[in-house]
Design an enzyme around this catalytic site. Structure first.
Site, PDB file in Angstrom:
ATOM      1  N   SER A  19      -9.843  -5.690  10.763  1.00 54.01           N
ATOM      2  CA  SER A  19     -11.106  -5.071  10.373  1.00 54.01           C
ATOM      3  C   SER A  19     -11.929  -6.136   9.663  1.00 54.01           C
ATOM      4  O   SER A  19     -11.456  -6.737   8.694  1.00 54.01           O
ATOM      5  CB  SER A  19     -10.846  -3.880   9.438  1.00 54.01           C
ATOM      6  OG  SER A  19     -12.005  -3.112   9.239  1.00 54.01           O
ATOM      7  N   ARG A  51       2.730   1.464  10.300  1.00 52.64           N
ATOM      8  CA  ARG A  51       2.216   1.814   8.966  1.00 52.64           C
ATOM      9  C   ARG A  51       3.341   1.652   7.945  1.00 52.64           C
ATOM     10  O   ARG A  51       4.218   2.496   7.829  1.00 52.64           O
ATOM     11  CB  ARG A  51       1.680   3.249   8.966  1.00 52.64           C
ATOM     12  CG  ARG A  51       0.816   3.579   7.756  1.00 52.64           C
ATOM     13  CD  ARG A  51       0.222   4.972   7.883  1.00 52.64           C
ATOM     14  NE  ARG A  51      -0.709   5.058   8.992  1.00 52.64           N
ATOM     15  CZ  ARG A  51      -2.007   4.732   8.925  1.00 52.64           C
ATOM     16  NH1 ARG A  51      -2.504   4.300   7.788  1.00 52.64           N
ATOM     17  NH2 ARG A  51      -2.782   4.841   9.988  1.00 52.64           N
ATOM     18  N   GLU A  81      -5.767  -0.454  15.681  1.00 50.51           N
ATOM     19  CA  GLU A  81      -6.429  -1.445  14.831  1.00 50.51           C
ATOM     20  C   GLU A  81      -5.459  -2.553  14.415  1.00 50.51           C
ATOM     21  O   GLU A  81      -4.347  -2.285  13.971  1.00 50.51           O
ATOM     22  CB  GLU A  81      -6.998  -0.779  13.579  1.00 50.51           C
ATOM     23  CG  GLU A  81      -7.686  -1.747  12.623  1.00 50.51           C
ATOM     24  CD  GLU A  81      -7.838  -1.186  11.213  1.00 50.51           C
ATOM     25  OE1 GLU A  81      -7.895  -1.994  10.272  1.00 50.51           O
ATOM     26  OE2 GLU A  81      -7.876   0.049  11.059  1.00 50.51           O
ATOM     27  N   ARG A 139       1.567  -5.928  12.908  1.00 46.23           N
ATOM     28  CA  ARG A 139       1.001  -5.289  14.099  1.00 46.23           C
ATOM     29  C   ARG A 139       0.898  -6.290  15.255  1.00 46.23           C
ATOM     30  O   ARG A 139       1.015  -5.912  16.422  1.00 46.23           O
ATOM     31  CB  ARG A 139      -0.347  -4.662  13.773  1.00 46.23           C
ATOM     32  CG  ARG A 139      -0.202  -3.457  12.841  1.00 46.23           C
ATOM     33  CD  ARG A 139      -1.428  -2.582  12.803  1.00 46.23           C
ATOM     34  NE  ARG A 139      -1.199  -1.433  11.937  1.00 46.23           N
ATOM     35  CZ  ARG A 139      -2.020  -0.381  11.829  1.00 46.23           C
ATOM     36  NH1 ARG A 139      -3.140  -0.361  12.552  1.00 46.23           N
ATOM     37  NH2 ARG A 139      -1.740   0.620  11.034  1.00 46.23           N
ATOM     38  N   ARG A 195       0.840  -1.192   0.000  1.00 51.42           N
ATOM     39  CA  ARG A 195       0.000   0.000   0.000  1.00 51.42           C
ATOM     40  C   ARG A 195       0.879   1.248   0.000  1.00 51.42           C
ATOM     41  O   ARG A 195       1.826   1.343   0.784  1.00 51.42           O
ATOM     42  CB  ARG A 195      -0.929   0.014   1.222  1.00 51.42           C
ATOM     43  CG  ARG A 195      -1.867  -1.183   1.250  1.00 51.42           C
ATOM     44  CD  ARG A 195      -2.834  -1.136   2.405  1.00 51.42           C
ATOM     45  NE  ARG A 195      -3.595  -2.380   2.488  1.00 51.42           N
ATOM     46  CZ  ARG A 195      -4.513  -2.640   3.410  1.00 51.42           C
ATOM     47  NH1 ARG A 195      -4.792  -1.739   4.339  1.00 51.42           N
ATOM     48  NH2 ARG A 195      -5.153  -3.799   3.421  1.00 51.42           N
TER      49      ARG A 195
END
Length: 449
Positions: A377, A302, A374, A415, A287
């Site tokens: 999801s 990130r 987070e 994460r 990403r």
């Protein structure tokens, strides 16, 4: 993609749903849509009229040929040919107008579909209203010894300080690829691999998912089917444009294996008895993180490249919300086995992803940041992706019906690595290995530099 019939029959409801996401809603040009729809409706009516007229005119050709045969028997050739030519000219005239009408109708429908490709899904009735994450609703919390995360009696180190002695190397990652890339070696690399293997084993052995290996590069149609294109082109890494094979074709690195797993059923009619189809895969995700400059620049929170174990279900429409709740539990099981404090949050209308009708986020406790972040999801997209992909099943009445698609992280590996390091740290910088991971690390119970 939203159902065009819903927009035609109940545009006000659609606009209200979009306004729940953001008000005033920027997604659908209502005036342009209404103009296109008015023209489409007129053309549709005219096309149907012309088709009816053509059928009648075609029958007249047959009648004229029968009359002509009788006239020829009386040697009235001129009248015979005149009858046939007149009947055929009527058919030709209608065909010409019909061809123009059908081409314009097709162009209109394509234009309306292109417009809808950038319109998000409508929120489910149970989703709380809100403009941003401040309106999200906490559903529950969990921690290994109650609801509160662990208290430390020594200064907390973040995952960067803990990970570097174990082989976490941001400098080499930046040298090889640039910022937001990570290089791992030794114990930290092994821990990262162990986390992914553990997650795959849990989802396949306990929750009934089929492990898959998918391409890491896909074409534009695949990304359109799951909703990443055209809306999020800036967030993708283009791998190829043009070339000797498939001249002009753009290929992209996958942002998540949701794309590849969900697209398995694109263009297919799945037997109803096969539902639900449950798939999982461990892949890297790529990403560009467009628009996130300045956020989480330190460490692994990130990254441009990160690993994830994804869960996807292709479900019967009657059972997709049961599947959603089950998938949340499947992601929670990973966190509980890793002995990581977390909370489950129901996202509000303004914070949901593009294709979702309802989403739960799982947020893991990050001690160095003194907050939850987070890590998973889980979303139900209902028929939104299936309509774009034409993914269907044959229902009990024998009719083809769109499936519902669901996806969720089970979990983001990087994460999870951050959370394990920080939550299980010791005063000397060593890391207690959760019991669930020890078989994947040769029985090691403490990681040391």
């Amino acid at each position: 993609m939203l159902d065009p019939l819903l927009l035609r029959k109940d545009l006000d409801r659609v606009v209200a749903g979009l306004q729940a996401r953001k008000n005033p809603q920027p997604f659908l040009d209502v005036t342009a849509f209404q103009s296109l729809e008015a023209e489409r409706k007129t053309l549709q009516t005219r096309t149907e009229e012309l088709q009816s007229q053509r059928n009648k005119a075609s029958k007249q050709v047959g009648i004229a040929m029968g009359q002509a045969a009788r006239l020829r028997a009386t040697e009235d050739h001129d009248n015979a040919e005149s009858l046939i030519e007149h009947a055929k000219s009527e058919v030709t005239k209608i065909n010409l107008e019909l061809d123009v009408s059908e081409k314009r109708l097709s162009a209109l429908q394509a234009e309306m579909n292109d417009m809808l490709l950038s319109v998000p899904n409508l929120p489910h009735a149970s989703v709380p209203l809100g403009a941003d994450e401040s309106a999200n609703q906490e559903v529950r919390r969990w921690a290994p010894h109650g609801l509160a995360p662990r208290s430390f009696d020594f200064p907390i180190k973040d995952h960067v300080a803990l990970g570097e002695p174990l082989g976490l190397d941001f400098e080499t990652g930046a040298k090889l690829a640039g910022s937001r890339f990570t290089f791992m070696r030794g114990p930290i690399a092994r821990l990262h691999r162990a986390l992914a293997q553990f997650m795959l084993d849990l989802q396949t052995q306990q929750h009934g998912y089929t492990e898959c290996y998918t391409p890491y590069i896909v074409n534009a149609d695949t990304l359109k089917g799951t909703g990443q294109l055209p809306k999020f082109a800036a967030d993708l890494f283009a791998a190829k444009k043009g070339g000797q094979e498939g001249e002009g074709e753009a290929l992209y690195l996958i942002p998540t294996s949701e794309v590849t797993l969900t697209s398995v059923v694109a263009g297919e009619i799945v037997p109803e008895a096969d539902l639900p189809i449950k798939m999982t895969a461990h892949t890297p995700c790529f990403r560009s993180e467009a628009g996130s400059a300045g956020r989480d620049t330190r460490g692994m929170i990130r990254q441009h490249q990160f690993d994830k174990v994804e869960m996807v279900q292709i479900a019967h429409p009657d059972h997709s919300y049961d599947a959603l709740e089950a998938m949340v539990g499947h992601a929670e099981a990973v966190l509980q086995a890793l002995e990581l404090p977390y909370r489950v949050v129901l996202l509000c209308t303004g914070d949901m992803g593009f294709g979702a009708t309802k989403t739960y986020d799982l947020e893991v406790w990050v001690p160095a940041q003194d907050t939850y972040r987070e890590i998973s999801s889980v979303s139900n997209c209902e028929a939104f992706q299936a309509r774009r992909m034409q993914a269907r099943f044959k229902n009990a009445a024998g009719k083809n019906e769109l499936v519902h698609t669901l996806n969720g992280s089970g979990l983001a590996v990087g994460r999870a690595l951050v959370a394990v390091l920080e939550n299980h740290q010791n005063a000397d910088g060593s890391i207690n290995v959760p019991a669930a991971l020890r078989p994947y690390l040769g029985g090691v119970d403490v990681l040391r530099a």
